[in-house]
Scaffold this motif. Structure first.
Motif, PDB file in Angstrom:
ATOM      1  N   LYS A  52       0.839  -1.188   0.000  1.00  0.00           N
ATOM      2  CA  LYS A  52       0.000   0.000   0.000  1.00  0.00           C
ATOM      3  C   LYS A  52       0.878   1.244   0.000  1.00  0.00           C
ATOM      4  CE  LYS A  52      -3.679  -2.107   2.759  1.00  0.00           C
ATOM      5  NZ  LYS A  52      -3.075  -3.349   3.190  1.00  0.00           N
ATOM      6  N   MET A  53       0.323   2.336  -0.503  1.00  0.00           N
ATOM      7  CA  MET A  53       1.012   3.625  -0.482  1.00  0.00           C
ATOM      8  C   MET A  53      -0.035   4.676  -0.125  1.00  0.00           C
ATOM      9  SD  MET A  53       3.102   5.551  -3.523  1.00  0.00           S
ATOM     10  CE  MET A  53       4.345   4.274  -3.619  1.00  0.00           C
ATOM     11  N   SER A  54       0.239   5.449   0.910  1.00  0.00           N
ATOM     12  CA  SER A  54      -0.728   6.462   1.346  1.00  0.00           C
ATOM     13  C   SER A  54      -0.816   7.578   0.313  1.00  0.00           C
ATOM     14  CB  SER A  54      -0.324   7.036   2.702  1.00  0.00           C
ATOM     15  OG  SER A  54       0.821   7.850   2.561  1.00  0.00           O
ATOM     16  N   GLY A  55      -1.899   8.343   0.376  1.00  0.00           N
ATOM     17  CA  GLY A  55      -2.099   9.445  -0.558  1.00  0.00           C
ATOM     18  C   GLY A  55      -1.031  10.509  -0.434  1.00  0.00           C
ATOM     19  N   ASN A  56      -0.563  10.753   0.791  1.00  0.00           N
ATOM     20  CA  ASN A  56       0.471  11.755   1.030  1.00  0.00           C
ATOM     21  C   ASN A  56       1.777  11.352   0.347  1.00  0.00           C
ATOM     22  OD1 ASN A  56       1.626  14.031   2.067  1.00  0.00           O
ATOM     23  ND2 ASN A  56       1.930  13.207   4.106  1.00  0.00           N
ATOM     24  N   VAL A  57       2.169  10.099   0.513  1.00  0.00           N
ATOM     25  CA  VAL A  57       3.401   9.610  -0.117  1.00  0.00           C
ATOM     26  C   VAL A  57       3.244   9.597  -1.635  1.00  0.00           C
ATOM     27  CG1 VAL A  57       4.876   7.576  -0.382  1.00  0.00           C
ATOM     28  CG2 VAL A  57       4.121   8.274   1.877  1.00  0.00           C
ATOM     29  N   PHE A  58       2.049   9.218  -2.114  1.00  0.00           N
ATOM     30  CA  PHE A  58       1.820   9.181  -3.557  1.00  0.00           C
ATOM     31  C   PHE A  58       1.929  10.578  -4.168  1.00  0.00           C
ATOM     32  CE2 PHE A  58      -1.096   9.076  -7.254  1.00  0.00           C
ATOM     33  CZ  PHE A  58      -0.367   8.201  -8.038  1.00  0.00           C
ATOM     34  N   SER A  59       1.367  11.586  -3.496  1.00  0.00           N
ATOM     35  CA  SER A  59       1.457  12.948  -4.048  1.00  0.00           C
ATOM     36  C   SER A  59       2.898  13.450  -4.039  1.00  0.00           C
ATOM     37  CB  SER A  59       0.535  13.903  -3.304  1.00  0.00           C
ATOM     38  OG  SER A  59       0.849  13.952  -1.948  1.00  0.00           O
ATOM     39  N   ARG A  60       3.684  13.085  -3.020  1.00  0.00           N
ATOM     40  CA  ARG A  60       5.105  13.458  -3.020  1.00  0.00           C
ATOM     41  C   ARG A  60       5.858  12.760  -4.144  1.00  0.00           C
ATOM     42  NH1 ARG A  60       7.009  12.240   2.713  1.00  0.00           N
ATOM     43  NH2 ARG A  60       4.854  11.741   3.097  1.00  0.00           N
ATOM     44  N   LEU A  61       5.489  11.496  -4.403  1.00  0.00           N
ATOM     45  CA  LEU A  61       6.115  10.761  -5.501  1.00  0.00           C
ATOM     46  C   LEU A  61       5.797  11.433  -6.834  1.00  0.00           C
ATOM     47  CD1 LEU A  61       7.564   8.302  -6.738  1.00  0.00           C
ATOM     48  CD2 LEU A  61       5.364   7.117  -6.665  1.00  0.00           C
ATOM     49  N   LEU A  62       4.526  11.842  -7.031  1.00  0.00           N
ATOM     50  CA  LEU A  62       4.149  12.516  -8.276  1.00  0.00           C
ATOM     51  C   LEU A  62       4.919  13.823  -8.447  1.00  0.00           C
ATOM     52  CD1 LEU A  62       0.284  12.026  -8.479  1.00  0.00           C
ATOM     53  CD2 LEU A  62       2.080  10.815  -9.723  1.00  0.00           C
ATOM     54  N   SER A  63       5.069  14.570  -7.355  1.00  0.00           N
ATOM     55  CA  SER A  63       5.824  15.830  -7.428  1.00  0.00           C
ATOM     56  C   SER A  63       7.267  15.572  -7.834  1.00  0.00           C
ATOM     57  CB  SER A  63       5.793  16.543  -6.076  1.00  0.00           C
ATOM     58  OG  SER A  63       4.482  16.844  -5.714  1.00  0.00           O
ATOM     59  N   ARG A  64       7.858  14.530  -7.254  1.00  0.00           N
ATOM     60  CA  ARG A  64       9.251  14.211  -7.576  1.00  0.00           C
ATOM     61  C   ARG A  64       9.393  13.754  -9.029  1.00  0.00           C
ATOM     62  NH1 ARG A  64      11.864   9.405  -4.548  1.00  0.00           N
ATOM     63  NH2 ARG A  64      11.716   8.352  -6.522  1.00  0.00           N
ATOM     64  N   LEU A  65       8.455  12.903  -9.492  1.00  0.00           N
ATOM     65  CA  LEU A  65       8.527  12.435 -10.875  1.00  0.00           C
ATOM     66  C   LEU A  65       8.324  13.583 -11.857  1.00  0.00           C
ATOM     67  CD1 LEU A  65       6.554   9.071 -10.646  1.00  0.00           C
ATOM     68  CD2 LEU A  65       9.012   9.360 -10.945  1.00  0.00           C
ATOM     69  N   ALA A  66       7.392  14.498 -11.540  1.00  0.00           N
ATOM     70  CA  ALA A  66       7.161  15.646 -12.420  1.00  0.00           C
ATOM     71  C   ALA A  66       8.396  16.531 -12.481  1.00  0.00           C
ATOM     72  CB  ALA A  66       5.959  16.445 -11.929  1.00  0.00           C
ATOM     73  N   TYR A  70       9.051  13.354 -15.798  1.00  0.00           N
ATOM     74  CA  TYR A  70       8.205  12.215 -16.159  1.00  0.00           C
ATOM     75  C   TYR A  70       6.882  12.738 -16.705  1.00  0.00           C
ATOM     76  CZ  TYR A  70       5.752   7.754 -15.810  1.00  0.00           C
ATOM     77  OH  TYR A  70       5.049   6.618 -16.099  1.00  0.00           O
ATOM     78  N   ASP A  71       6.386  12.155 -17.780  1.00  0.00           N
ATOM     79  CA  ASP A  71       5.106  12.556 -18.374  1.00  0.00           C
ATOM     80  C   ASP A  71       3.980  11.871 -17.599  1.00  0.00           C
ATOM     81  OD1 ASP A  71       2.963  13.239 -19.913  1.00  0.00           O
ATOM     82  OD2 ASP A  71       3.696  12.314 -21.763  1.00  0.00           O
ATOM     83  N   LEU A  72       3.235  12.653 -16.812  1.00  0.00           N
ATOM     84  CA  LEU A  72       2.194  12.083 -15.946  1.00  0.00           C
ATOM     85  C   LEU A  72       0.915  11.747 -16.706  1.00  0.00           C
ATOM     86  CD1 LEU A  72       2.694  14.266 -12.759  1.00  0.00           C
ATOM     87  CD2 LEU A  72       3.485  11.945 -13.182  1.00  0.00           C
ATOM     88  N   SER A  73       0.906  11.892 -18.044  1.00  0.00           N
ATOM     89  CA  SER A  73      -0.256  11.446 -18.802  1.00  0.00           C
ATOM     90  C   SER A  73      -0.205   9.936 -19.030  1.00  0.00           C
ATOM     91  CB  SER A  73      -0.351  12.179 -20.131  1.00  0.00           C
ATOM     92  OG  SER A  73       0.776  11.878 -20.927  1.00  0.00           O
ATOM     93  N   PHE A  74       0.942   9.316 -18.707  1.00  0.00           N
ATOM     94  CA  PHE A  74       1.079   7.861 -18.750  1.00  0.00           C
ATOM     95  C   PHE A  74       0.930   7.313 -17.335  1.00  0.00           C
ATOM     96  CE2 PHE A  74       3.571   9.291 -22.410  1.00  0.00           C
ATOM     97  CZ  PHE A  74       3.005   8.512 -23.411  1.00  0.00           C
ATOM     98  N   PRO A  75       0.420   6.078 -17.181  1.00  0.00           N
ATOM     99  CA  PRO A  75       0.296   5.508 -15.829  1.00  0.00           C
ATOM    100  C   PRO A  75       1.667   5.358 -15.164  1.00  0.00           C
ATOM    101  CG  PRO A  75      -0.859   4.147 -17.447  1.00  0.00           C
ATOM    102  CD  PRO A  75      -0.096   5.184 -18.205  1.00  0.00           C
ATOM    103  N   VAL A  76       1.728   5.665 -13.889  1.00  0.00           N
ATOM    104  CA  VAL A  76       2.964   5.521 -13.126  1.00  0.00           C
ATOM    105  C   VAL A  76       3.075   4.070 -12.665  1.00  0.00           C
ATOM    106  CG1 VAL A  76       4.191   6.248 -11.040  1.00  0.00           C
ATOM    107  CG2 VAL A  76       2.846   7.905 -12.333  1.00  0.00           C
ATOM    108  N   ASP A  77       4.229   3.437 -12.913  1.00  0.00           N
ATOM    109  CA  ASP A  77       4.465   2.075 -12.433  1.00  0.00           C
ATOM    110  C   ASP A  77       5.015   2.169 -11.010  1.00  0.00           C
ATOM    111  OD1 ASP A  77       5.023  -0.557 -11.998  1.00  0.00           O
ATOM    112  OD2 ASP A  77       6.489  -0.757 -13.608  1.00  0.00           O
ATOM    113  N   LEU A  78       4.238   1.692 -10.047  1.00  0.00           N
ATOM    114  CA  LEU A  78       4.635   1.813  -8.643  1.00  0.00           C
ATOM    115  C   LEU A  78       5.535   0.677  -8.174  1.00  0.00           C
ATOM    116  CD1 LEU A  78       1.253   2.989  -7.074  1.00  0.00           C
ATOM    117  CD2 LEU A  78       3.204   4.371  -7.780  1.00  0.00           C
TER     118      LEU A  78
END
Length: 94
Positions: A52-66, A70-78
């Motif tokens: 599992k990954m909490s929403g807080n950690v997921f949003s930090r991951l998205l910020s780091r990938l962006a 990283y193109d966030l229009s593609f699904p992120v492989d967790l």
């Protein structure tokens, strides 16, 4: 943004929503996973239910990938971002 996926079994599986904006792997189970799930601390010979990954950690991951381009229009492989031990509930992404 598309639903994140996990490819720990070799093919992409969409993750399930979990908690408040978090995600749970649909394929990281006790029988199917590239990384074995950790042991339950209170039960011998049994493993935790899934990654599992909490929403807080997921949003930090998205910020780091962006920030890394990283193109966030593609699904992120967790697959590479789950905690190696335990659920991702208490992990901090730096």
């Amino acid at each position: 943004m598309p639903v994140p996926v996990c490819t720990c079994t070799g093919s992409a599986h969409q993750c399930y929503k979990w908690g408040n904006g978090g995600w749970q792997s649909s394929c990281c189970t006790t029988t199917l996973s590239q990384h074995p799930l950790p042991q339950m601390p209170n039960k011998k010979h049994s493993r935790v239910g899934g990654r599992k990954m909490s929403g807080n950690v997921f949003s930090r991951l998205l910020s780091r990938l962006a920030a890394e381009g990283y193109d966030l229009s593609f699904p992120v492989d967790l697959k590479d971002y789950w905690a190696r031990h335990g659920t991702n509930r208490y992990i901090t992404i730096k």
